[in-house]
Design a protein around this motif. Structure first.
Motif, PDB file in Angstrom:
ATOM      1  N   ASN A  21     -67.820  67.814  -3.772  1.00 23.64           N
ATOM      2  CA  ASN A  21     -67.024  66.907  -4.420  1.00 23.64           C
ATOM      3  C   ASN A  21     -67.797  66.691  -5.679  1.00 23.64           C
ATOM      4  N   HIS A  22     -68.567  67.679  -6.449  1.00 20.60           N
ATOM      5  CA  HIS A  22     -69.195  67.442  -7.524  1.00 20.60           C
ATOM      6  C   HIS A  22     -70.113  66.267  -7.644  1.00 20.60           C
ATOM      7  N   GLY A  23     -70.839  66.059  -6.667  1.00 20.40           N
ATOM      8  CA  GLY A  23     -71.641  64.720  -6.855  1.00 20.40           C
ATOM      9  C   GLY A  23     -71.222  63.532  -6.598  1.00 20.40           C
ATOM     10  N   GLN A  24     -69.948  63.461  -6.011  1.00 19.24           N
ATOM     11  CA  GLN A  24     -69.459  62.111  -5.915  1.00 19.24           C
ATOM     12  C   GLN A  24     -68.832  61.923  -4.365  1.00 19.24           C
ATOM     13  N   SER A  25     -69.296  60.817  -3.764  1.00 20.16           N
ATOM     14  CA  SER A  25     -68.726  60.424  -2.428  1.00 20.16           C
ATOM     15  C   SER A  25     -67.379  59.622  -2.862  1.00 20.16           C
ATOM     16  N   LEU A  26     -66.801  59.103  -1.653  1.00 19.51           N
ATOM     17  CA  LEU A  26     -65.626  58.322  -2.093  1.00 19.51           C
ATOM     18  C   LEU A  26     -65.688  57.217  -2.939  1.00 19.51           C
ATOM     19  N   GLY A  27     -66.837  56.259  -2.344  1.00 17.75           N
ATOM     20  CA  GLY A  27     -67.382  55.113  -2.884  1.00 17.75           C
ATOM     21  C   GLY A  27     -67.709  55.558  -4.503  1.00 17.75           C
ATOM     22  N   LYS A  28     -68.415  56.621  -4.629  1.00 20.88           N
ATOM     23  CA  LYS A  28     -68.990  56.862  -6.143  1.00 20.88           C
ATOM     24  C   LYS A  28     -67.605  57.212  -6.973  1.00 20.88           C
TER      25      LYS A  28
END
Length: 241
Positions: free
Chosen positions: A79-86
């Motif tokens: 996800n391109h360096g993103q968690s859901l929180g990020k």
């Protein structure tokens, strides 16, 4: 929070601001809450299901719980360096030079998250003391967490590279296949102070470049060859700005 400004090999200036400790903690709390809801729901679902044998129960359970264990690694990787929180906090994991981290980088961040788990005192202290607000996993992987709202790409004026233009005809098309690190080695060799040692390094490097790029031209002087290789590489990178 200070900005980090980088000029990439494609002559694009990247301006990015590291995320603060508070922003990272909030993103982590959101991820923990979502994981808790997921695991609670799955646990209740499994308790209501009937399995045909112990083996099927084990495989099913592993298939459900293992993704939760690797959640941050898998989310950031795909996800391109993103968690859901990020994503909620508009943050992203990038390399310090602004590029996208590789599989090994994301895995290193996840592996060392055990030490930084829950942003313990040590984890928070490291973030506060590092210039780019990096935790231990970031330091090991060469990554940082940035604010997407402050992330900007600015094309550097071509006037700064006046010796290059769109009409330039590359001499060695193979130069396009070189990496930015390889070009950096060539440039540092060319920029070294004039000495007999510099001449030896240029000769050795030119030989390696000829072999690597399968250049049959042996009449061009070694130093001129390396300068031409750099210009050719820069020409190709300018085409994708």
């Amino acid at each position: 929070m200070p900005e980090a400004n980088i000029v990439t090999g494609q002559y694009v200036e990247i301006s990015q601001t590291p995320a603060s400790v508070g922003e990272r903690i909030l993103a982590q709390l959101i991820d923990c809450f979502l994981l808790f809801c997921y695991l609670l729901g799955i646990t209740l679902l499994i308790s209501e299901m009937d399995f045909n044998g112990l083996r099927s129960e084990i495989f099913f359970t592993l298939g459900i719980y293992l993704p939760a264990l690797f959640y941050s690694f898998l989310m950031e990787l795909f996800n391109h360096g993103q968690s859901l929180g990020k994503m909620v906090m508009h943050l992203r994991v990038v390399k310090k030079d602004g590029t996208t981290p590789g599989v090994g980088d994301f895995f290193m961040r996840w592996l060392l998250q055990i030490i930084d788990m829950g942003f313990s005192f040590i984890g928070v202290l490291i973030i506060l003391l590092t210039r780019n607000s990096q935790r231990l996993g970031d330091l090991a992987a060469g990554t940082m967490v940035i604010r997407l709202n402050d992330y900007r790409k600015i094309q550097v004026s071509l006037d700064e590279f006046s010796y290059l233009d769109r009409n330039y005809q590359p001499v060695y098309p193979q130069a396009e296949n070189l990496s930015l690190n390889q070009i950096d080695v060539i440039q540092r060799t060319l920029n070294a102070e004039y000495s007999a040692e510099r001449d030896r390094h240029i000769a050795a490097l030119a030989k390696k470049v000829r072999n690597l790029l399968s250049i049959s031209d042996t009449t061009t002087a070694d130093e001129k060859l390396l300068y031409t290789i750099v210009r050719d590489y820069q020409h190709y990178t300018l085409e994708i700005v």
